[in-house]
Design a protein around this motif. Structure first.
Motif, mmCIF file in Angstrom:
data_model
loop_
_atom_site.group_PDB
_atom_site.id
_atom_site.type_symbol
_atom_site.label_atom_id
_atom_site.label_comp_id
_atom_site.label_asym_id
_atom_site.label_seq_id
_atom_site.Cartn_x
_atom_site.Cartn_y
_atom_site.Cartn_z
ATOM 1 N N ARG A 74 45.500 45.763 38.211
ATOM 2 C CA ARG A 74 44.898 45.540 39.527
ATOM 3 C C ARG A 74 45.281 44.205 40.153
ATOM 4 N NH1 ARG A 74 39.594 48.113 37.509
ATOM 5 N NH2 ARG A 74 40.464 50.173 37.193
ATOM 6 N N SER A 75 45.708 43.248 39.322
ATOM 7 C CA SER A 75 46.183 42.003 39.924
ATOM 8 C C SER A 75 47.690 42.041 40.144
ATOM 9 C CB SER A 75 45.800 40.823 39.028
ATOM 10 O OG SER A 75 46.272 41.066 37.720
ATOM 11 N N LEU A 90 36.074 40.734 61.205
ATOM 12 C CA LEU A 90 36.456 39.409 60.710
ATOM 13 C C LEU A 90 37.758 39.009 61.396
ATOM 14 C CD1 LEU A 90 35.934 39.591 56.831
ATOM 15 C CD2 LEU A 90 34.447 38.521 58.518
ATOM 16 N N TYR A 98 39.740 36.380 52.186
ATOM 17 C CA TYR A 98 38.908 37.202 51.282
ATOM 18 C C TYR A 98 39.786 37.869 50.231
ATOM 19 C CZ TYR A 98 35.850 40.982 49.699
ATOM 20 O OH TYR A 98 35.129 41.847 48.932
ATOM 21 N N PHE A 99 40.872 38.524 50.684
ATOM 22 C CA PHE A 99 41.723 39.200 49.697
ATOM 23 C C PHE A 99 42.438 38.187 48.810
ATOM 24 C CE2 PHE A 99 40.913 42.712 52.578
ATOM 25 C CZ PHE A 99 40.658 43.720 51.673
ATOM 26 N N ALA A 101 41.051 35.421 47.772
ATOM 27 C CA ALA A 101 40.044 35.049 46.770
ATOM 28 C C ALA A 101 39.935 36.119 45.679
ATOM 29 C CB ALA A 101 38.688 34.839 47.448
ATOM 30 N N LEU A 102 40.037 37.395 46.085
ATOM 31 C CA LEU A 102 39.928 38.473 45.096
ATOM 32 C C LEU A 102 41.097 38.458 44.118
ATOM 33 C CD1 LEU A 102 38.670 41.563 47.132
ATOM 34 C CD2 LEU A 102 37.354 39.876 45.862
ATOM 35 N N HIS A 103 42.214 37.858 44.541
ATOM 36 C CA HIS A 103 43.375 37.774 43.661
ATOM 37 C C HIS A 103 43.532 36.375 43.073
ATOM 38 C CE1 HIS A 103 44.620 41.560 45.722
ATOM 39 N NE2 HIS A 103 45.042 41.826 44.512
ATOM 40 N N LEU B 21 34.285 36.367 41.987
ATOM 41 C CA LEU B 21 34.595 37.492 42.878
ATOM 42 C C LEU B 21 33.344 37.972 43.604
ATOM 43 C CD1 LEU B 21 37.179 39.516 40.747
ATOM 44 C CD2 LEU B 21 37.557 37.718 42.427
ATOM 45 N N ALA B 24 32.856 35.658 46.421
ATOM 46 C CA ALA B 24 33.822 35.898 47.500
ATOM 47 C C ALA B 24 33.323 37.023 48.397
ATOM 48 C CB ALA B 24 35.191 36.249 46.918
ATOM 49 N N THR B 25 32.774 38.078 47.778
ATOM 50 C CA THR B 25 32.270 39.194 48.578
ATOM 51 C C THR B 25 31.019 38.802 49.352
ATOM 52 O OG1 THR B 25 33.274 40.853 47.160
ATOM 53 C CG2 THR B 25 31.368 41.547 48.441
ATOM 54 N N ARG B 28 32.098 36.935 52.306
ATOM 55 C CA ARG B 28 32.736 37.816 53.292
ATOM 56 C C ARG B 28 31.686 38.608 54.085
ATOM 57 N NH1 ARG B 28 32.736 43.532 53.344
ATOM 58 N NH2 ARG B 28 33.362 43.633 51.170
ATOM 59 N N LEU B 107 39.713 47.768 48.025
ATOM 60 C CA LEU B 107 38.996 46.865 47.111
ATOM 61 C C LEU B 107 39.064 47.388 45.682
ATOM 62 C CD1 LEU B 107 35.788 45.942 49.140
ATOM 63 C CD2 LEU B 107 37.808 44.539 48.727
ATOM 64 N N THR B 110 41.905 46.203 43.664
ATOM 65 C CA THR B 110 41.989 44.761 43.372
ATOM 66 C C THR B 110 41.276 44.469 42.052
ATOM 67 O OG1 THR B 110 39.900 44.120 44.406
ATOM 68 C CG2 THR B 110 41.817 44.302 45.858
ATOM 69 N N PRO B 111 41.437 43.239 41.534
ATOM 70 C CA PRO B 111 40.792 42.913 40.252
ATOM 71 C C PRO B 111 39.257 42.912 40.306
ATOM 72 C CG PRO B 111 42.547 41.348 40.749
ATOM 73 C CD PRO B 111 42.342 42.171 41.972
ATOM 74 N N GLN B 112 38.681 43.014 41.494
ATOM 75 C CA GLN B 112 37.229 42.976 41.587
ATOM 76 C C GLN B 112 36.613 44.243 40.979
ATOM 77 O OE1 GLN B 112 35.457 43.504 45.521
ATOM 78 N NE2 GLN B 112 34.128 41.781 45.107
ATOM 79 N N LEU B 117 31.370 43.914 43.504
ATOM 80 C CA LEU B 117 31.282 44.269 44.922
ATOM 81 C C LEU B 117 29.823 44.498 45.323
ATOM 82 C CD1 LEU B 117 32.545 45.254 47.635
ATOM 83 C CD2 LEU B 117 32.709 47.507 46.598
#
Lengths: 240, 267
Positions: A74-75, A90, A98-99, A101-103, B21, B24-25, B28, B107, B110-112, B117
């Protein structure tokens, strides 16, 4: 070199319809592979299977040596859907951050990704105030920001002006030159010529899995659009 | 060889939790709220206005002898019900938007983790509910003379717990909603039975046995009981803390269920 993506006997049903019927192929690493075919041919379904969000009936999809969709990937895998999937309420910058930060990336990388898709001047604007093409690019920036090893892009250049389209393709090749694997779908044939390798999909089956030069040679024409047409006709004659 | 190492990691509901994470959400979701001034205004002001309407409604009705006035009883309960209802609705719509805009699918690549979430949502709307509760409680005790024996911070705490419960149930309900029409109708399904049976309309001990049994398993019942405890005791009671724990536990359970029902792969 090992393939970045290996698809083996993939069968996918959506509703009562068989969308992919025993498809097998490989995507080489460090190249731009084009996925071409008309609407409804199964391009998006194949891409969803590669990123691991598609329920598959049978067959396997392996990405970078792991089953598609496994947590370790996923990363490393970035996905841009056909419809821009960013938050309309946004700004472009807020989406990218945001994306990022998720990575595990920071604001600097986010701003660089926004600049890379040519949206630096619009980064403070809400996505809902952008044009369709700009939204698509904002969505692309949110995938670039994670610097994925495998980037799956579903029709990323629809509605873009020609200059920007050329720039994006240059960027795709730059990413590939840096070692990334790109799987890019399109239904525009002049984009096919820009790919290192082509997968032509029709009715859930592969018509061609070769380099553009090989496709031209096999069909006996220099025009790719014409080459695909000849391949389709040849296949239909065999079937009939 | 005693144990076989798994060759592939199963697609678990929770994955690995990451406070980074989740934060971060949360940030957001709060940024999205910040861009929507009217929603913020309604979230912060509406409960106070509605409470004012209730105060006027009972202003001239004499209190039953030896009992708190009707407004004291109903108004206090409403301090817990407003955040529950508002956050349930806001969250189920927000989650449905994630689903239809394609951002949810993105989402999930992604690694989350899914729980990251959902906890991100819970924290964001929990913070919004805290601000809402401070405003509503302040207005209630100063402008409307709502009589609360216990500390007001506890009322805010219970309101936030109710809001998080609303968020969690909203997230869970949105997993079953395929359209906006379905999503809004989950509100009466989830909220109204809890409201009818929480003990505000009819004291719980006067209900039929089987209704009381249903009331016993509905989390809002404990939220209302906690508020009633704060309303009549000058300091926190054991019952109140147990009630708050039950509400928080129900919220966490609903979040875990919501994470489990959130499918990464769809057809």
């Amino acid at each position: 070199m090992d393939a970045a993506v290996t698809v083996t006997d993939l069968v996918v049903d959506r509703g009562h319809r068989r969308v992919l019927d025993g498809l097998s192929t490989t995507v080489p690493p460090g190249q731009v592979t084009g996925l071409l075919g008309p609407s409804g041919s199964g391009k998006t379904t194949l891409m969803r299977a590669v990123v691991g969000v598609q329920v598959v009936r049978s067959g396997t999809v392996t990405v970078l040596g792991e089953p598609a969709g496994s947590p370790a990937l996923r990363s490393r895998v970035g996905y841009v859907t056909q419809a821009p999937s960013v938050y309309a309420d946004l700004t472009v910058r807020e989406n990218a951050r945001y994306f990022a930060a998720l990575h595990g990336r920071g604001a600097k990388e986010a701003d660089a990704a926004v600049a890379a898709v040519g949206l630096a001047d619009a980064s403070g604007q809400l996505v809902e105030d952008l044009s369709g093409g700009q939204r698509g690019r904002a969505s692309l920036a949110c995938a670039l920001v994670g610097e994925p090893d495998v980037l799956v892009l579903d029709e990323p250049t629809v509605g873009l002006d020609p200059v920007l389209r050329v720039e994006l393709w240059e960027r795709f090749h730059a990413l590939a030159a840096a070692g990334a694997t790109l799987l890019v779908s399109s239904h525009v044939m002049d984009e096919a010529a820009r790919c290192d390798r082509l997968l032509l999909l029709r009715d859930g089956a592969l018509l061609a899995d070769a380099t553009p030069a090989e496709v031209r040679a096999e069909a006996g024409t220099d025009d790719l659009e014409d080459a695909f047409l000849r391949l389709i006709r040849a296949r239909e004659e065999v079937a009939a | 060889m005693t144990t076989a190492a798994p060759t592939r990691t199963p697609d678990r509901a929770t994955g690995r939790l990451s406070p980074r994470l989740t934060a971060a959400t949360t940030a957001r979701v709060l940024r999205q709220l910040r861009h929507d001034h009217r929603t913020i205004a309604m979230m912060l002001v509406l409960p106070s206005l509605l409470l004012g309407l209730l105060a006027l409604l009972w202003a001239d009705v004499p209190a039953p002898p030896g009992q708190p006035s009707t407004f004291d009883r109903v108004g206090l309960t409403m301090l817990g019900i407003f955040p529950f209802v508002v956050m349930f609705l806001v969250t189920s719509i927000a989650m449905l938007r994630e689903r239809t805009s394609g951002t949810l699918e993105r989402l999930l690549t992604t690694p989350q983790s899914r729980l990251d979430l959902l906890l991100g949502y819970g924290t964001a709307f929990g913070l919004a509910a805290a601000v809402q509760a401070v405003i509503t409680v302040t207005v209630a005790v100063t402008l409307y003379d709502l009589d609360i024996a216990g500390p007001l911070e506890l009322v805010v705490l219970i309101a936030v717990a109710d809001a998080v419960l609303g968020v969690a149930l909203g997230l869970l309900a949105s997993a079953f909603a395929r359209s906006e029409f379905q999503a809004v109708q989950f509100m009466p399904v989830v909220v109204l039975p809890q409201f009818f049976l929480c003990g505000l309309l009819v004291p719980r001990e006067q209900m039929a046995g089987w209704l009381q049994a249903i009331s016993d398993v509905l989390p809002l019942t404990y939220a209302v009981e906690a508020l009633q405890e704060v309303g009549r005791s000058p300091s926190a009671t054991g019952t109140m803390w147990v009630d708050v724990g039950i509400v928080a536990g129900a919220a966490l359970l609903a979040l875990a269920l919501a994470a489990a029902t959130l499918r990464r792969r769809t057809s």
